[in-house]
Write an enzyme that holds these catalytic residues in place. Structure first.
Site, mmCIF file in Angstrom:
data_model
loop_
_atom_site.group_PDB
_atom_site.id
_atom_site.type_symbol
_atom_site.label_atom_id
_atom_site.label_comp_id
_atom_site.label_asym_id
_atom_site.label_seq_id
_atom_site.Cartn_x
_atom_site.Cartn_y
_atom_site.Cartn_z
ATOM 1 C CG HIS A 99 -1.734 -1.046 1.574
ATOM 2 N ND1 HIS A 99 -1.319 -2.197 2.165
ATOM 3 C CD2 HIS A 99 -3.074 -1.172 1.400
ATOM 4 C CE1 HIS A 99 -2.344 -3.013 2.332
ATOM 5 N NE2 HIS A 99 -3.422 -2.422 1.870
ATOM 6 C CG ASP A 102 1.895 -0.956 3.279
ATOM 7 O OD1 ASP A 102 1.170 -0.510 4.181
ATOM 8 O OD2 ASP A 102 1.523 -1.830 2.466
HETATM 9 C C1 XLS Z 1 -7.614 -6.430 4.377
HETATM 10 C C2 XLS Z 1 -7.147 -6.646 3.022
HETATM 11 C C3 XLS Z 1 -6.043 -5.725 2.528
HETATM 12 C C4 XLS Z 1 -5.915 -5.784 1.040
HETATM 13 C C5 XLS Z 1 -5.116 -4.685 0.427
HETATM 14 O O1 XLS Z 1 -8.348 -7.221 4.929
HETATM 15 O O2 XLS Z 1 -6.793 -7.985 2.915
HETATM 16 O O3 XLS Z 1 -4.842 -6.005 3.153
HETATM 17 O O4 XLS Z 1 -5.363 -6.995 0.605
HETATM 18 O O5 XLS Z 1 -5.588 -3.444 0.777
#
Ligand code: XLS
Ligand code: CA
Ligand code: CA
Length: 436
Positions: A99, A102
């Site tokens: 993300h 991140d």
């Molecule tokens: C949350 C999601 C998230 C997505 C990406 O539950 O899994 O991590 O994979 O935003």
């Protein structure tokens, strides 16, 4: 047990008792014409692996991933990036996912955050080249900050829609710079907590507009990768619009996104939707939406998204069966959207967790290949529907009959018997394939 720094590279060593070896994953072993690493296309998730420190609703972090650089955020994020690539090297992982938030520190303003993000994207490009790694997909975190409390593209506030769009634009620019194979949309706050305050029709249309604008911008800039919607029924909102694979496919069709948008199926989200992982993959596959996978597992006794590393071989076997039936990954792969348990709080645990997850998928692949080569299950299913290969059944599937003809045909029938579904036998075949 060895220390993290002592482990240079995790290699395949079947039968070894060394915990820092793969017992089933042999990256270069060719199976069904392809090396295992290309079948499985493992990816490291930046948010869980590089950032998350074990914070939960009741307690603070149990791990420190600041590398002693908390006072200098930019230096810390550079160090985190170097750590990520070294870890991928150790684990022989070729891809990663992130993300926007991140990889870079948040600034005081949107513009400042964008600046840091841009700097870190440039640094990731350098590291990708140095380590020979690829970006499977990236995404925007349009759910964490308080401005997204009522959604991003589905927020009642148009300024929030605009900020979310700006973050996606920056994300697509990053995807282009880093040569990403995909771009993910997970609508963490795109849903509602109560219908009493919600204009569902407007929210869904706005979500559709958001996806179309994102696609159009990306394509106009030359992005060739796939877009993925990631289904999840709930958490953090009570209801999320991208509830499950079927709902997402309907959304994709309603808003004319076919061809560009596929699905990123996560095992734990399937469970939360009341489906099996395999069910969600099957729905994606038969609707032309098979794209990528977030590899993890939930806990059947807990009703939330625990994001555990996968160790259930029955599940990974049926997952890889669906992947093979879909013709394998093209743009997608297996991203470990998984975190070590809060009590597994050392860097050694991170290695051990990835090894467990990768080996579980390697076993799943090996068994899925055996299942297909064995042929009993596929043959059984084929035979079960044999009545559609000739006679009236053939006419039905080819669209060459109608209710009048079927009425006349049915009137001539005397004895109608449906053959046994043989579920228990088929389940025993699975065990036989797995355990000999
Ligand atoms: C949350 C999601 C998230 C997505 C990406 O539950 O899994 O991590 O994979 O935003
Ligand atoms: Ca996910
Ligand atoms: Ca999850």
């Amino acid at each position: 047990m060895k220390k993290y720094d002592e482990i240079k590279k995790v290699v395949y060593s079947h039968g070894s008792k060394d915990p820092f070896t793969f017992k089933y994953y042999d990256p270069d072993e060719v199976i069904m014409g392809k090396p295992m690493r290309e079948h499985l296309k493992f990816a490291l998730s930046y948010w869980h692996t590089i950032d998350a420190e074990g914070v939960d609703m009741f307690g603070s972090g149990t791990m420190d991933k600041s590398f002693g650089l908390a006072a200098d955020p930019l230096a810390m994020y550079r160090k985190k990036a170097e750590f990520a690539f070294e870890l991928m090297d150790k684990l022989q992982i070729d891809y990663y996912c992130f993300h926007d938030v991140d990889i870079a520190p948040e600034g005081r303003t949107v513009a400042e955050s964008m600046k840091y993000f841009g700097e870190m994207v440039d640094y990731l490009a350098v590291l990708q080249k140095k380590h020979g790694k690829k970006l499977l997909w990236n995404t925007a975190n349009n759910f964490g900050d308080k401005k997204f409390m009522a959604g991003a593209a589905t927020s009642p506030n148009a300024d929030v829609f605009a900020v979310a769009a700006a973050k996606v634009k920056a994300g697509i620019d990053a995807a282009l710079k880093l040569g990403a194979d995909g771009y993910v949309f997970w609508g963490g706050r795109e849903g509602y907590d109560t219908l009493l305050n919600t204009d569902m029709a407007l929210e869904l249309d706005n979500l559709g507009r958001f996806m179309r604008m994102s696609r159009d911008y990306a394509r106009s800039e030359g992005f060739k990768g796939a877009f993925y919607l990631e289904p999840k029924p709930k958490e953090p909102t009570k209801h999320q619009y991208d509830f499950d694979a079927a709902t997402c496919m309907n959304f994709i069709r309603t808003y004319g996104l076919e061809g560009d948008f596929k699905l990123n199926i996560e095992a734990n989200h399937a469970t939360l939707a009341g489906h099996t992982f395999q069910h969600e993959l099957r729905v994606a596959r038969v609707n032309g939406g098979f794209g990528s996978i977030d590899a993890n597992q939930g806990d059947y006794l807990l009703g939330w998204d625990t994001d555990q590393f996968p160790t259930n071989v029955y599940e990974t076997m049926m997952c890889m069966y669906e992947v093979l039936k879909a013709g394998g990954f093209t743009t997608g792969g297996l991203n470990f959207d998984a975190k070590t348990r809060r009590q597994s709080n050392t860097f050694e645990d991170i290695l051990l967790a990835y090894i467990a997850g990768m080996d579980t998928f390697a076993l799943g692949l090996r068994f899925a290949v055996k299942l297909i080569e064995d042929g009993r299950i596929d043959d059984f299913v084929k035979e079960r529907y044999a009545s559609y290969s000739s006679g009236i059944g053939k006419k039905i599937v080819e669209g060459r009959t109608d209710l009048k003809e079927l009425y006349d045909y049915a009137m001539g029938l005397e004895k109608i018997e449906v053959a046994s579904g043989r579920q228990e036998y088929l389940e025993s075949v699975i065990n036989e394939i797995m355990f000999g």
